[in-house]
Design a protein around this motif. Structure first.
Motif, mmCIF file in Angstrom:
data_model
loop_
_atom_site.group_PDB
_atom_site.id
_atom_site.type_symbol
_atom_site.label_atom_id
_atom_site.label_comp_id
_atom_site.label_asym_id
_atom_site.label_seq_id
_atom_site.Cartn_x
_atom_site.Cartn_y
_atom_site.Cartn_z
ATOM 1 N N ALA A 1 45.534 46.329 41.125
ATOM 2 C CA ALA A 1 44.332 46.600 41.915
ATOM 3 C C ALA A 1 43.113 45.950 41.276
ATOM 4 C CB ALA A 1 44.137 48.102 42.055
ATOM 5 N N ARG A 2 43.062 45.925 39.950
ATOM 6 C CA ARG A 2 41.920 45.305 39.293
ATOM 7 C C ARG A 2 41.876 43.808 39.592
ATOM 8 N NH1 ARG A 2 40.592 44.702 32.837
ATOM 9 N NH2 ARG A 2 38.473 43.909 33.109
ATOM 10 N N ALA A 3 43.037 43.153 39.603
ATOM 11 C CA ALA A 3 43.079 41.732 39.955
ATOM 12 C C ALA A 3 42.644 41.530 41.396
ATOM 13 C CB ALA A 3 44.485 41.180 39.736
ATOM 14 N N GLY A 4 43.017 42.462 42.267
ATOM 15 C CA GLY A 4 42.582 42.374 43.655
ATOM 16 C C GLY A 4 41.073 42.463 43.788
ATOM 17 N N ARG A 5 40.466 43.369 43.029
ATOM 18 C CA ARG A 5 39.006 43.503 43.076
ATOM 19 C C ARG A 5 38.328 42.246 42.547
ATOM 20 N NH1 ARG A 5 40.493 48.781 41.452
ATOM 21 N NH2 ARG A 5 40.137 48.301 39.245
ATOM 22 N N ARG A 6 38.894 41.671 41.487
ATOM 23 C CA ARG A 6 38.270 40.460 40.933
ATOM 24 C C ARG A 6 38.452 39.278 41.872
ATOM 25 N NH1 ARG A 6 38.418 36.750 36.259
ATOM 26 N NH2 ARG A 6 36.203 36.317 36.034
ATOM 27 N N LEU A 7 39.620 39.180 42.489
ATOM 28 C CA LEU A 7 39.842 38.121 43.466
ATOM 29 C C LEU A 7 38.837 38.246 44.615
ATOM 30 C CD1 LEU A 7 41.557 35.766 44.600
ATOM 31 C CD2 LEU A 7 43.030 37.509 45.645
ATOM 32 N N ALA B 1 43.612 45.731 26.150
ATOM 33 C CA ALA B 1 42.593 45.568 27.183
ATOM 34 C C ALA B 1 42.841 44.249 27.898
ATOM 35 C CB ALA B 1 41.192 45.585 26.577
ATOM 36 N N ALA B 2 42.606 44.246 29.206
ATOM 37 C CA ALA B 2 42.681 43.021 30.001
ATOM 38 C C ALA B 2 41.263 42.489 30.163
ATOM 39 C CB ALA B 2 43.318 43.300 31.353
ATOM 40 N N CYS B 3 40.968 41.386 29.507
ATOM 41 C CA CYS B 3 39.618 40.824 29.490
ATOM 42 C C CYS B 3 39.509 39.703 30.524
ATOM 43 C CB CYS B 3 39.295 40.281 28.103
ATOM 44 S SG CYS B 3 39.434 41.539 26.806
ATOM 45 N N GLU B 4 38.421 39.693 31.264
ATOM 46 C CA GLU B 4 38.239 38.722 32.339
ATOM 47 C C GLU B 4 38.186 37.290 31.806
ATOM 48 O OE1 GLU B 4 34.853 39.703 34.663
ATOM 49 O OE2 GLU B 4 35.738 41.538 35.480
ATOM 50 N N ARG B 5 38.793 36.396 32.563
ATOM 51 C CA ARG B 5 38.704 34.976 32.269
ATOM 52 C C ARG B 5 38.659 34.224 33.596
ATOM 53 N NH1 ARG B 5 44.096 32.084 30.166
ATOM 54 N NH2 ARG B 5 42.846 30.343 30.938
ATOM 55 N N GLY B 6 38.321 32.937 33.549
ATOM 56 C CA GLY B 6 38.205 32.167 34.773
ATOM 57 C C GLY B 6 36.908 32.479 35.503
ATOM 58 N N LEU C 1 43.500 35.601 35.869
ATOM 59 C CA LEU C 1 42.156 36.169 35.983
ATOM 60 C C LEU C 1 41.813 37.052 34.791
ATOM 61 C CD1 LEU C 1 42.006 37.121 39.776
ATOM 62 C CD2 LEU C 1 41.143 35.058 38.636
ATOM 63 N N PHE C 2 42.806 37.292 33.915
ATOM 64 C CA PHE C 2 42.596 38.129 32.732
ATOM 65 C C PHE C 2 43.425 37.587 31.569
ATOM 66 C CE2 PHE C 2 42.205 40.836 36.468
ATOM 67 C CZ PHE C 2 40.967 41.418 36.278
ATOM 68 N N ALA C 3 43.018 37.951 30.370
ATOM 69 C CA ALA C 3 43.815 37.728 29.170
ATOM 70 C C ALA C 3 44.033 39.077 28.499
ATOM 71 C CB ALA C 3 43.102 36.777 28.220
ATOM 72 N N ILE C 4 45.215 39.294 27.949
ATOM 73 C CA ILE C 4 45.562 40.569 27.325
ATOM 74 C C ILE C 4 45.276 40.514 25.829
ATOM 75 C CG2 ILE C 4 47.391 42.246 26.911
ATOM 76 C CD1 ILE C 4 46.541 41.995 29.830
ATOM 77 N N ASP C 5 44.449 41.445 25.367
ATOM 78 C CA ASP C 5 44.096 41.519 23.950
ATOM 79 C C ASP C 5 44.453 42.897 23.395
ATOM 80 O OD1 ASP C 5 42.978 38.947 23.875
ATOM 81 O OD2 ASP C 5 41.069 39.692 24.645
ATOM 82 N N PRO C 6 44.957 42.968 22.154
ATOM 83 C CA PRO C 6 45.256 44.269 21.561
ATOM 84 C C PRO C 6 43.979 45.038 21.250
ATOM 85 C CG PRO C 6 45.548 42.532 19.944
ATOM 86 C CD PRO C 6 45.268 41.842 21.237
ATOM 87 N N VAL C 7 44.100 46.357 21.265
ATOM 88 C CA VAL C 7 43.006 47.260 20.903
ATOM 89 C C VAL C 7 43.464 48.084 19.699
ATOM 90 C CG1 VAL C 7 41.676 49.282 21.646
ATOM 91 C CG2 VAL C 7 42.050 47.379 23.230
ATOM 92 N N ALA C 8 42.614 48.180 18.696
ATOM 93 C CA ALA C 8 42.955 49.006 17.529
ATOM 94 C C ALA C 8 43.122 50.464 17.969
ATOM 95 C CB ALA C 8 41.868 48.884 16.473
ATOM 96 N N TRP C 9 44.180 51.108 17.503
ATOM 97 C CA TRP C 9 44.421 52.498 17.886
ATOM 98 C C TRP C 9 45.016 53.259 16.719
ATOM 99 C CZ3 TRP C 9 49.552 54.590 19.296
ATOM 100 C CH2 TRP C 9 50.601 53.686 19.040
ATOM 101 N N THR C 10 44.854 54.572 16.758
ATOM 102 C CA THR C 10 45.403 55.452 15.723
ATOM 103 C C THR C 10 46.605 56.178 16.298
ATOM 104 O OG1 THR C 10 43.209 55.778 14.748
ATOM 105 C CG2 THR C 10 44.932 57.380 14.180
#
Length: 223
Positions: free
Chosen positions: A165-171, A140-145, A32-41
């Motif tokens: 819990a976020r996957a539960g809410r999306r489900l 960041a976990a970006c929505e897919r599907g 339900l999500f894909a993991i993408d890197p986030v630029a950080w300092t």
């Protein structure tokens, strides 16, 4: 037992499916999500006396900057996160199997006070207690599907594994009252169980937030 549907993102989904296969359980995957890197300092390591990670994704997505924190004791939620840290060259690792708040209490008991928390954009709240926790978002976990694709996978009798819990809410958002009576849910935590909502054939939370505990519960729930 019925087949399992793994909803977590890769590479975690593949790891869960391999564990299921080793137990003789057939599993399908629909992240339900894909993991993408986030630029950080990266902040100066000198300002901290410990490192906290609540997901192995933080280890994978932090990039080369993670190496500068190897001299800090690292506290991990879950064995998967601890294993990822070990593979990244950390040798002082404490592992907790509950949640971030429990690990924070352990850190406080160990005398830690200034903690760098490498984390995702969305995560469960943590009770810091006496700790001063500085969050650094590294992924960041970006929505897919979508509802149509999920419905094709959620055949009656299947058991869905919900790893957050976020996957539960999306489900819950992608399903309706017509589908739920035929589906069982195994959640990684009580919070994830609550997020799934009601109306499922069966729903329960694992005793510990690990794949092994979730798969054992799925077997008991569905046999």
């Amino acid at each position: 037992m019925s087949r399992l549907l793994v909803l977590r993102p890769e590479p975690g989904a593949g790891a869960t499916m391999r564990r299921a296969a080793a137990m003789g359980i057939e599993a399908l995957s629909y992240p339900l999500f894909a993991i993408d890197p986030v630029a950080w300092t990266p902040p100066d390591p000198a300002g901290f006396d410990a490192l906290m990670l609540t997901s192995a994704n933080a280890v994978r997505m932090a990039g080369d900057a993670l190496a500068q924190y190897r001299n800090l004791p690292a506290y991990a939620v879950g064995q998967c996160t601890a294993d990822a840290l070990a593979q990244a060259g950390f040798d002082r690792i404490e592992t907790g199997e509950a949640d971030g708040s429990a690990v924070a209490r352990k850190m406080a008991e160990d005398g830690r006070r200034h903690v760098l928390h490498l984390r995702g954009q969305d995560g469960a709240p943590i009770d810091p207690g006496p700790l001063r926790i500085t969050p650094a978002i590294v992924y960041a976990a970006c929505e897919r599907g979508d509802a149509t694709g999920l419905a094709a996978m959620l055949q009656p009798g299947i058991t869905a594994l919900v790893h957050s819990a976020r996957a539960g809410r999306r489900l819950a958002a992608l399903t309706d009252d017509r589908q739920r009576p035929g589906i069982s849910i195994v959640a990684i935590s009580a919070a994830a169980q609550t997020a799934c909502g009601e109306g499922w054939r069966a729903i329960a939370a694992a005793a510990r937030p690990t794949d092994e505990a979730m798969l054992a519960l799925a077997r008991r729930l569905c046999d």
